[in-house]
Design a protein around this motif. Sequence first.
Motif, PDB file in Angstrom:
ATOM      1  N   ALA A 240       0.839  -1.203   0.000  1.00 11.01           N
ATOM      2  CA  ALA A 240       0.000   0.000   0.000  1.00 11.01           C
ATOM      3  C   ALA A 240       0.870   1.248   0.000  1.00 11.01           C
ATOM      4  O   ALA A 240       0.625   2.188  -0.770  1.00 11.01           O
ATOM      5  N   PHE A 241       1.897   1.265   0.834  1.00 10.36           N
ATOM      6  CA  PHE A 241       2.787   2.424   0.882  1.00 10.36           C
ATOM      7  C   PHE A 241       3.564   2.593  -0.423  1.00 10.36           C
ATOM      8  O   PHE A 241       3.852   3.714  -0.843  1.00 10.36           O
ATOM      9  N   ARG A 242       3.890   1.492  -1.070  1.00 10.77           N
ATOM     10  CA  ARG A 242       4.651   1.571  -2.328  1.00 10.77           C
ATOM     11  C   ARG A 242       3.839   2.173  -3.468  1.00 10.77           C
ATOM     12  O   ARG A 242       4.393   2.565  -4.486  1.00 10.77           O
ATOM     13  N   THR A 243       2.525   2.250  -3.312  1.00 11.50           N
ATOM     14  CA  THR A 243       1.720   2.867  -4.361  1.00 11.50           C
ATOM     15  C   THR A 243       1.930   4.375  -4.418  1.00 11.50           C
ATOM     16  O   THR A 243       1.559   5.018  -5.392  1.00 11.50           O
ATOM     17  N   SER A 244       2.507   4.947  -3.377  1.00  6.31           N
ATOM     18  CA  SER A 244       2.834   6.376  -3.368  1.00  6.31           C
ATOM     19  C   SER A 244       4.289   6.561  -3.762  1.00  6.31           C
ATOM     20  O   SER A 244       5.193   6.044  -3.097  1.00  6.31           O
ATOM     21  N   SER A 245       4.513   7.330  -4.823  1.00  4.46           N
ATOM     22  CA  SER A 245       5.886   7.610  -5.234  1.00  4.46           C
ATOM     23  C   SER A 245       6.574   8.589  -4.297  1.00  4.46           C
ATOM     24  O   SER A 245       7.783   8.801  -4.402  1.00  4.46           O
ATOM     25  N   ARG A 246       5.811   9.170  -3.381  1.00  4.03           N
ATOM     26  CA  ARG A 246       6.370  10.159  -2.463  1.00  4.03           C
ATOM     27  C   ARG A 246       6.468   9.656  -1.030  1.00  4.03           C
ATOM     28  O   ARG A 246       6.538  10.427  -0.086  1.00  4.03           O
ATOM     29  N   ILE A 247       6.441   8.342  -0.880  1.00  2.98           N
ATOM     30  CA  ILE A 247       6.813   7.686   0.364  1.00  2.98           C
ATOM     31  C   ILE A 247       8.061   6.863   0.061  1.00  2.98           C
ATOM     32  O   ILE A 247       8.039   6.016  -0.830  1.00  2.98           O
ATOM     33  N   ARG A 248       9.140   7.127   0.759  1.00  2.92           N
ATOM     34  CA  ARG A 248      10.391   6.392   0.535  1.00  2.92           C
ATOM     35  C   ARG A 248      10.611   5.452   1.718  1.00  2.92           C
ATOM     36  O   ARG A 248      10.776   5.890   2.862  1.00  2.92           O
ATOM     37  N   LEU A 249      10.606   4.179   1.443  1.00  6.35           N
ATOM     38  CA  LEU A 249      10.856   3.187   2.478  1.00  6.35           C
ATOM     39  C   LEU A 249      12.360   3.112   2.754  1.00  6.35           C
ATOM     40  O   LEU A 249      13.159   2.955   1.830  1.00  6.35           O
ATOM     41  N   ILE A 250      12.733   3.262   4.020  1.00  7.18           N
ATOM     42  CA  ILE A 250      14.144   3.230   4.407  1.00  7.18           C
ATOM     43  C   ILE A 250      14.370   2.131   5.427  1.00  7.18           C
ATOM     44  O   ILE A 250      13.413   1.601   6.006  1.00  7.18           O
ATOM     45  N   GLN A 251      15.637   1.793   5.643  1.00  2.79           N
ATOM     46  CA  GLN A 251      16.004   0.686   6.520  1.00  2.79           C
ATOM     47  C   GLN A 251      16.800   1.189   7.719  1.00  2.79           C
ATOM     48  O   GLN A 251      17.879   1.758   7.562  1.00  2.79           O
ATOM     49  N   TYR A 252      16.278   0.958   8.896  1.00  2.00           N
ATOM     50  CA  TYR A 252      17.000   1.270  10.133  1.00  2.00           C
ATOM     51  C   TYR A 252      18.319   0.498  10.186  1.00  2.00           C
ATOM     52  O   TYR A 252      19.351   1.037  10.598  1.00  2.00           O
ATOM     53  N   ASP A 253      18.281  -0.750   9.724  1.00  2.00           N
ATOM     54  CA  ASP A 253      19.452  -1.621   9.793  1.00  2.00           C
ATOM     55  C   ASP A 253      20.548  -1.245   8.802  1.00  2.00           C
ATOM     56  O   ASP A 253      21.635  -1.827   8.828  1.00  2.00           O
ATOM     57  N   LEU A 281       9.968   6.574   5.563  1.00  2.00           N
ATOM     58  CA  LEU A 281       9.271   5.667   6.475  1.00  2.00           C
ATOM     59  C   LEU A 281      10.115   4.412   6.688  1.00  2.00           C
ATOM     60  O   LEU A 281      10.526   3.763   5.732  1.00  2.00           O
ATOM     61  N   TRP A 282      10.358   4.100   7.980  1.00  2.00           N
ATOM     62  CA  TRP A 282      11.185   2.934   8.300  1.00  2.00           C
ATOM     63  C   TRP A 282      10.439   1.634   8.019  1.00  2.00           C
ATOM     64  O   TRP A 282       9.479   1.281   8.704  1.00  2.00           O
ATOM     65  N   GLU A 283      10.929   0.910   7.013  1.00  2.00           N
ATOM     66  CA  GLU A 283      10.308  -0.355   6.618  1.00  2.00           C
ATOM     67  C   GLU A 283      10.523  -1.435   7.665  1.00  2.00           C
ATOM     68  O   GLU A 283       9.606  -2.200   7.998  1.00  2.00           O
ATOM     69  N   ASP A 284      11.760  -1.521   8.201  1.00  2.00           N
ATOM     70  CA  ASP A 284      12.055  -2.599   9.136  1.00  2.00           C
ATOM     71  C   ASP A 284      11.615  -2.284  10.567  1.00  2.00           C
ATOM     72  O   ASP A 284      11.708  -3.133  11.448  1.00  2.00           O
ATOM     73  N   MET A 285      11.105  -1.083  10.811  1.00  2.00           N
ATOM     74  CA  MET A 285      10.520  -0.752  12.103  1.00  2.00           C
ATOM     75  C   MET A 285       9.020  -1.019  12.111  1.00  2.00           C
ATOM     76  O   MET A 285       8.412  -1.205  13.174  1.00  2.00           O
ATOM     77  N   LEU A 286       8.408  -1.041  10.950  1.00  2.36           N
ATOM     78  CA  LEU A 286       6.964  -1.203  10.820  1.00  2.36           C
ATOM     79  C   LEU A 286       6.518  -2.557  11.390  1.00  2.36           C
ATOM     80  O   LEU A 286       7.127  -3.594  11.095  1.00  2.36           O
ATOM     81  N   LYS A 287       5.461  -2.536  12.197  1.00  2.00           N
ATOM     82  CA  LYS A 287       4.956  -3.754  12.822  1.00  2.00           C
ATOM     83  C   LYS A 287       3.455  -3.893  12.587  1.00  2.00           C
ATOM     84  O   LYS A 287       2.715  -2.904  12.630  1.00  2.00           O
TER      85      LYS A 287
END
Length: 337
Positions: A240-253, A281-287
Amino acid sequence: MKKIAVIGYGVIGKRIADAIVKQNDMTLVGVCDVVSDWRIQNAVNKGYAIYASTPEAEKEMNACGISVKGRIAELLTKVDLVVDCTPKKVAAKNVQAYKERGIKFIVQGGEKHEVTRHSFSAENNYQSALNLDATRVVSCNTTSILRTLTALKKAGLLDYARGTLLRRATDPWESHLGGIMNTMVPEREIPSHQGPDAQSVDPDLNVITSAIKVPQTLSHLHYWNIKMTKAACKEEVLEAFRTSSRIRLIQYDQGLVSNNTIKEMFLDMGRPWGDMYEVALWEDMLKVQGDELFYAYVVDNQAIVIPETIDAIRALTGIEPSAEQSIIRTNKSLGIN
């Protein structure tokens, strides 16, 4: 080519001016301000036409060797649309001049919804802004709320949302003038203004926000607790988040553990001022736990509204009827992948 003026060449105005110059369907006619210091001098160095907001400002600019093309009234005779980036409440006073001249205008999120009676977020309500006389691009925090919640809503996952905002104390370049030190200041009212502001764009959103001002200036940090319409897996939420080109998923790790490290990444990417137009938006923090969703993200308060403003120009002038196409064009010009 629509002719655009930027009134107020500050933190937002200078970025919008640069973004306008990068578009192939609009042109920057001039920028207008009251200052004659290094800020407007940089606009001169970029070759922008300079206009003065007042007779006093024109006199001071001339004394500083700035070639002034005229005053604001003259600039308004040359344009199709004005983007007003003046300080809070100043734009509301300028609106009457725009209305009297029949000029379309955009104000920023510091103004109230009632100034334009339409508030804008490209991925949510672009179509409702087509050919309007005016709109308000909502604030940085509200823009981030709308991007993330709209993505979940379109995927049929959003029931209600509750968010806590850690807000930067002041703009970075003004941190020597004020702000807070060694304290945190909660907003007294719950909901804080961002939740109702998001509802000015999308009245159907069930969202409540609370906010705390913290002693730093780089960005805002949001924590969200979402009640979903059903139990879902993490991958369904990420899609769902990937459908927005203006949300960038990032990795805490990957070492992106704080707002300063995220800022450094965008500087390394070559973005002007290290600007982050996207929600990081932190992808690996999302729960995900059953029908509950928890996530966190960072908002660049100086940059996130820039692409929204370019899209708002297209919507109001009607030069691009498709939200999707406008977003694609804006993203490409600003280097948003």
